[in-house]
Motif scaffolding. Structure first.
Motif, PDB file in Angstrom:
ATOM      1  N   LYS A 159       0.860  -1.182   0.000  1.00 37.98           N
ATOM      2  CA  LYS A 159       0.000   0.000   0.000  1.00 37.98           C
ATOM      3  C   LYS A 159       0.896   1.232   0.000  1.00 37.98           C
ATOM      4  O   LYS A 159       1.942   1.239   0.661  1.00 37.98           O
ATOM      5  N   ASN A 160       0.478   2.266  -0.691  1.00 37.11           N
ATOM      6  CA  ASN A 160       1.249   3.507  -0.746  1.00 37.11           C
ATOM      7  C   ASN A 160       1.061   4.282   0.563  1.00 37.11           C
ATOM      8  O   ASN A 160       0.455   5.348   0.603  1.00 37.11           O
ATOM      9  N   GLN A 202       2.837   7.997   1.349  1.00 30.84           N
ATOM     10  CA  GLN A 202       3.466   8.321   0.066  1.00 30.84           C
ATOM     11  C   GLN A 202       4.828   7.639  -0.120  1.00 30.84           C
ATOM     12  O   GLN A 202       5.662   8.088  -0.911  1.00 30.84           O
ATOM     13  N   GLY A 235       5.167   4.712  -1.400  1.00 33.07           N
ATOM     14  CA  GLY A 235       5.092   3.833  -2.561  1.00 33.07           C
ATOM     15  C   GLY A 235       6.095   4.199  -3.640  1.00 33.07           C
ATOM     16  O   GLY A 235       6.568   3.340  -4.393  1.00 33.07           O
ATOM     17  N   ARG A 236       6.437   5.464  -3.715  1.00 31.64           N
ATOM     18  CA  ARG A 236       7.437   5.907  -4.702  1.00 31.64           C
ATOM     19  C   ARG A 236       8.770   5.206  -4.468  1.00 31.64           C
ATOM     20  O   ARG A 236       9.415   4.737  -5.413  1.00 31.64           O
ATOM     21  N   ALA A 264       0.586  -2.655  -6.289  1.00 31.19           N
ATOM     22  CA  ALA A 264      -0.002  -1.703  -5.335  1.00 31.19           C
ATOM     23  C   ALA A 264      -1.474  -2.016  -5.095  1.00 31.19           C
ATOM     24  O   ALA A 264      -2.214  -2.319  -6.041  1.00 31.19           O
ATOM     25  N   LEU A 268      -0.445   5.821  -6.049  1.00 28.07           N
ATOM     26  CA  LEU A 268       0.335   7.050  -6.032  1.00 28.07           C
ATOM     27  C   LEU A 268      -0.575   8.260  -6.141  1.00 28.07           C
ATOM     28  O   LEU A 268      -1.638   8.206  -6.757  1.00 28.07           O
ATOM     29  N   ASP A 322       2.495  12.597  -8.381  1.00 24.61           N
ATOM     30  CA  ASP A 322       3.604  11.675  -8.655  1.00 24.61           C
ATOM     31  C   ASP A 322       3.446  10.948  -9.984  1.00 24.61           C
ATOM     32  O   ASP A 322       4.386  10.288 -10.439  1.00 24.61           O
ATOM     33  N   TRP A 378       6.900  -2.602 -11.645  1.00 26.98           N
ATOM     34  CA  TRP A 378       5.629  -2.210 -11.019  1.00 26.98           C
ATOM     35  C   TRP A 378       4.531  -2.816 -11.890  1.00 26.98           C
ATOM     36  O   TRP A 378       4.137  -2.258 -12.887  1.00 26.98           O
ATOM     37  N   GLU A 414      -1.902  -2.237 -10.265  1.00 25.56           N
ATOM     38  CA  GLU A 414      -2.521  -1.684  -9.061  1.00 25.56           C
ATOM     39  C   GLU A 414      -3.991  -2.052  -9.031  1.00 25.56           C
ATOM     40  O   GLU A 414      -4.664  -2.092 -10.067  1.00 25.56           O
TER      41      GLU A 414
END
Length: 324
Positions: A88-89, A92, A94-95, A110, A115, A119, A133, A136
């Motif tokens: 989970k982001n 923030q 997740g970046r 994700a 995001l 972003d 990646w 999501e």
């Protein structure tokens, strides 16, 4: 973009256990180990047992520092060694997960909160700029916030719970104001208030997802705004606490005041059955399990990108009538 309703597990696309030369290991990075995330991890664990892979759960205990330390172990130290990561982001971060995954060449997926829009220019969509990646599967929390608001206001009016001017008097308790899932629910909630002229919002406060905070904050709100008839609440734990506050103040939930919740895990459904809440929206607890299925298929040569790398879950509405 794929969109799914809550009955997604009934689809025939559920992965079939396939022979593999080695047992796969998937890690699950979550922000907390509270009731919601424990429930979500248990579902992912059930999927792992069914399909024969190993699941490693890394809750961050509400600490961004712990979350990034867990990610560092997986991507930089590679200890333990995993084949993929569901995340989970949170806050923030997740970046960083996406960047480290690309460096380590470990697939990531994700869930629940993606995001932020600011972003997206740098990171794009899954597989657009970062190969590892994979995808999501996010909750439509904006829609969930809207659904709760509409239902509560309409129900209060139907029950005659309005003031002398015909308006519903309301307060609201959100989660962590700095988490995207909480912000999206609140933004959806506010769009409905802007559209309707039959409601008064006295105040919105943060309860940080905790039962004790739900109890404390609602007690404070009801002391300040005793005419309140409706409470919009952003998760199940805070709703349980809110019901405790209502009872402690000598009021009766669903008679004197209407309460709601979001999540719809057992902790959210039980109050509906007991009559302590009037409505819940939920289903996002399934996302960890679904992500594991999609990753399992991907690692076994069946790529879900043929359908979409971007998926959204529309939340289901639960009421006392449809949970009996």
């Amino acid at each position: 973009m794929g969109r799914f309703r809550l009955n997604v597990f009934s689809h025939s696309t559920y992965a079939v256990k396939k022979p593999n030369k080695k047992q796969l290991t998937i890690a699950y990075l979550t922000p907390r180990s509270d009731n919601f995330w424990t429930y979500s991890a248990n579902i992912a664990q059930a999927v792992s047992k069914d399909l024969g892979f190993k699941l490693l759960w890394f809750p961050a205990h509400n600490s961004p520092e712990r979350y990034i330390a867990n990610a560092r172990k997986l991507f930089l130290d590679k200890n333990p060694k995993v084949d993929a990561v569901v995340f989970k982001n949170y806050n923030q971060l997740g970046r960083q997960v996406i960047e480290w995954a690309e460096q380590a060449q470990i697939p990531v997926f994700a869930i629940e909160e993606g995001l932020w829009e600011k972003d997206r220019v740098k990171y794009g969509q899954p597989r657009q700029k970062f190969k590892y990646w994979l995808g999501e599967f996010l909750t439509d929390d904006f829609e969930g916030g809207q659904i709760l608001a509409h239902y509560l206001i309409d129900k209060a009016k139907a029950l005659g719970m309005v003031d002398a001017t015909g308006k519903v008097q309301m307060v609201a308790i959100t989660g962590n104001p700095f988490e995207g899932s909480s912000l999206d629910r609140v933004n959806g909630f506010h769009t409905i208030l802007e559209q309707r002229q039959d409601v008064i919002l006295h105040e919105l406060v943060g309860g940080y997802w905790k039962q004790a905070q739900g109890r404390k904050r609602l007690k404070q709100l009801l002391q300040e705004y005793p005419e309140t008839k409706v409470v919009w609440i952003a998760n199940d734990s805070m709703a349980v606490g809110a019901a405790e506050a209502v009872k402690a103040m000598g009021r009766v939930p669903n008679r004197d005041i209407l309460l709601s919740s979001t999540g719809a895990i057992n902790q959210g459904i039980e109050p509906l059955v007991a009559g302590d809440t009037i409505v819940a929206v939920g289903g996002q607890f399934l996302l960890g399990g679904w992500a594991c299925i999609l990753i399992y298929d991907y690692l076994n040569g069946i790529d879900f990108a043929m359908e979409s790398t971007i998926m959204r879950l529309s939340l289901r509405v639960f009421t006392p009538e449809n949970v009996q």
